[in-house]
Design a protein around this motif. Structure first.
Motif, PDB file in Angstrom:
ATOM      1  N   SER A 122      -7.228   7.583  -2.117  1.00 38.07           N
ATOM      2  CA  SER A 122      -7.779   6.787  -1.016  1.00 38.07           C
ATOM      3  C   SER A 122      -8.696   5.688  -1.547  1.00 38.07           C
ATOM      4  O   SER A 122      -8.651   4.542  -1.083  1.00 38.07           O
ATOM      5  N   ARG A 123      -9.510   6.038  -2.534  1.00 38.31           N
ATOM      6  CA  ARG A 123     -10.401   5.029  -3.132  1.00 38.31           C
ATOM      7  C   ARG A 123      -9.600   3.913  -3.793  1.00 38.31           C
ATOM      8  O   ARG A 123     -10.077   2.778  -3.878  1.00 38.31           O
ATOM      9  N   ASP A 124      -8.401   4.258  -4.244  1.00 40.61           N
ATOM     10  CA  ASP A 124      -7.551   3.254  -4.888  1.00 40.61           C
ATOM     11  C   ASP A 124      -6.652   2.525  -3.907  1.00 40.61           C
ATOM     12  O   ASP A 124      -5.742   1.793  -4.316  1.00 40.61           O
ATOM     13  N   GLY A 125      -6.875   2.747  -2.606  1.00 42.27           N
ATOM     14  CA  GLY A 125      -6.156   1.982  -1.599  1.00 42.27           C
ATOM     15  C   GLY A 125      -4.911   2.634  -1.033  1.00 42.27           C
ATOM     16  O   GLY A 125      -4.180   2.009  -0.272  1.00 42.27           O
ATOM     17  N   TRP A 126      -4.655   3.883  -1.376  1.00 43.47           N
ATOM     18  CA  TRP A 126      -3.472   4.564  -0.858  1.00 43.47           C
ATOM     19  C   TRP A 126      -3.746   5.109   0.543  1.00 43.47           C
ATOM     20  O   TRP A 126      -4.888   5.426   0.903  1.00 43.47           O
ATOM     21  N   ARG A 127      -2.671   5.256   1.308  1.00 49.62           N
ATOM     22  CA  ARG A 127      -2.744   5.940   2.600  1.00 49.62           C
ATOM     23  C   ARG A 127      -2.370   7.394   2.347  1.00 49.62           C
ATOM     24  O   ARG A 127      -1.260   7.694   1.898  1.00 49.62           O
ATOM     25  N   ARG A 139       0.854  -1.194   0.000  1.00 47.05           N
ATOM     26  CA  ARG A 139       0.000   0.000   0.000  1.00 47.05           C
ATOM     27  C   ARG A 139       0.889   1.244   0.000  1.00 47.05           C
ATOM     28  O   ARG A 139       1.738   1.411   0.880  1.00 47.05           O
TER      29      ARG A 139
END
Length: 286
Positions: free
Chosen positions: A24-29, A4
């Protein structure tokens, strides 16, 4: 699934929030830094801090930081304000990264097509000479050089005029009947704010996949158009028929910016022309 990715958006305003929500929707912090960080939308993680101050924010993230996006805007519109927002602010962020022992995989710096001084309708790309006539372009160019010379992989994205039909600055000028110069035509370059955020996300995700990035991209749509053409189209769309005595104030320069380099990487604007971006104006909502 790979690791991530984490990103800190320094100066997390309107475009920064749109970028942060997409990542964020794509999984990033995603960390968002600004003075009033408590108002950031969930799930962007707030970092309360002031880019104009030399002290590292207490809530600056610890550990590894994969990416940093510098997305600040000047709150004071004079040369001192620009220097504080861009030159000093960049210096502070670079110092904070060093203090924390963080070496992001890439820095992304949001710049402006104002670094170009061409004014005769020339076509411009990333290799064109940068000879700005005003302090805004000169300060931005100084900040770019600071970023590109910092020793970390870095990319600058020179954005055209960012717009959003829900923020009616341009429509208000048109409704007021303000005039624009027609001869010679004053070419203008723009990009919908959603497309600006999408371009930044695209570049970050491309880098995360290991695709090579250039050190500069132009962030514009497909349609650099004479300002009078844009105004005429908006007047028709909004039903404006009168003309005022006053003229529309705009920055000097007239150039046509090409997005070919970003498109060659695989990005395409959702709103390729001002006609697409402003398409809903004038529609009845029953």
């Amino acid at each position: 699934m790979g690791k991530r990715c984490s990103v800190l958006i320094a100066g997390c305003g309107d475009v920064g929030c749109r970028l942060g929500l997409q990542l964020s929707r794509d999984g990033w912090r995603v960390y968002g830094m600004r003075r009033e960080a408590a108002g950031l939308p969930v799930p962007i993680l707030p970092v309360k801090g002031d880019l104009s101050g030399a002290e590292c924010p207490r809530t600056w993230p610890n550990g590894e930081l994969d990416y940093l996006v510098y997305a600040a805007s000047a709150s004071q519109h004079d040369e001192a304000g620009y220097r504080q927002a861009y030159v000093a602010g960049v210096r502070h962020v670079l110092d904070w990264l060093e203090q924390r022992g963080q070496r992001p995989r890439r820095l992304l710096f949001i710049s402006s097509t104002g670094v170009y001084g061409q004014h005769d309708g020339e076509w411009i790309d990333e290799t064109s000479p940068t000879e700005p006539s005003g302090y805004t372009g000169r300060v931005m160019l100084e900040a770019e050089r600071q970023v590109l010379g910092c020793g970390l992989p870095a990319t600058v994205v020179r954005m055209g005029g960012l717009y959003d039909p829900t923020r009616p600055w341009m429509q208000n000028q048109v409704r007021a009947g303000l005039r624009v110069e027609r001869d010679p035509p004053q070419y203008s370059n723009r990009l919908h704010r959603d497309d600006a955020a999408a371009l930044l996300a695209f570049l970050l995700q491309a880098d995360a996949r290991g695709e090579p990035l250039d050190d500069c991209y132009l962030g514009v749509d497909d349609d650099p158009a004479p300002l009078h053409e844009v105004v005429d189209w908006l007047r028709a769309r909004l039903g404006v028929t009168h003309w005022a005595e006053q003229s529309m104030t705009r920055r000097a320069g007239s150039k046509r910016c090409s997005n070919a380099r970003a498109r060659a990487l695989g990005w395409a604007p959702r709103y390729p022309s001002y006609r697409d971006g402003y398409a809903t104006l004038g529609e009845r909502r029953d």
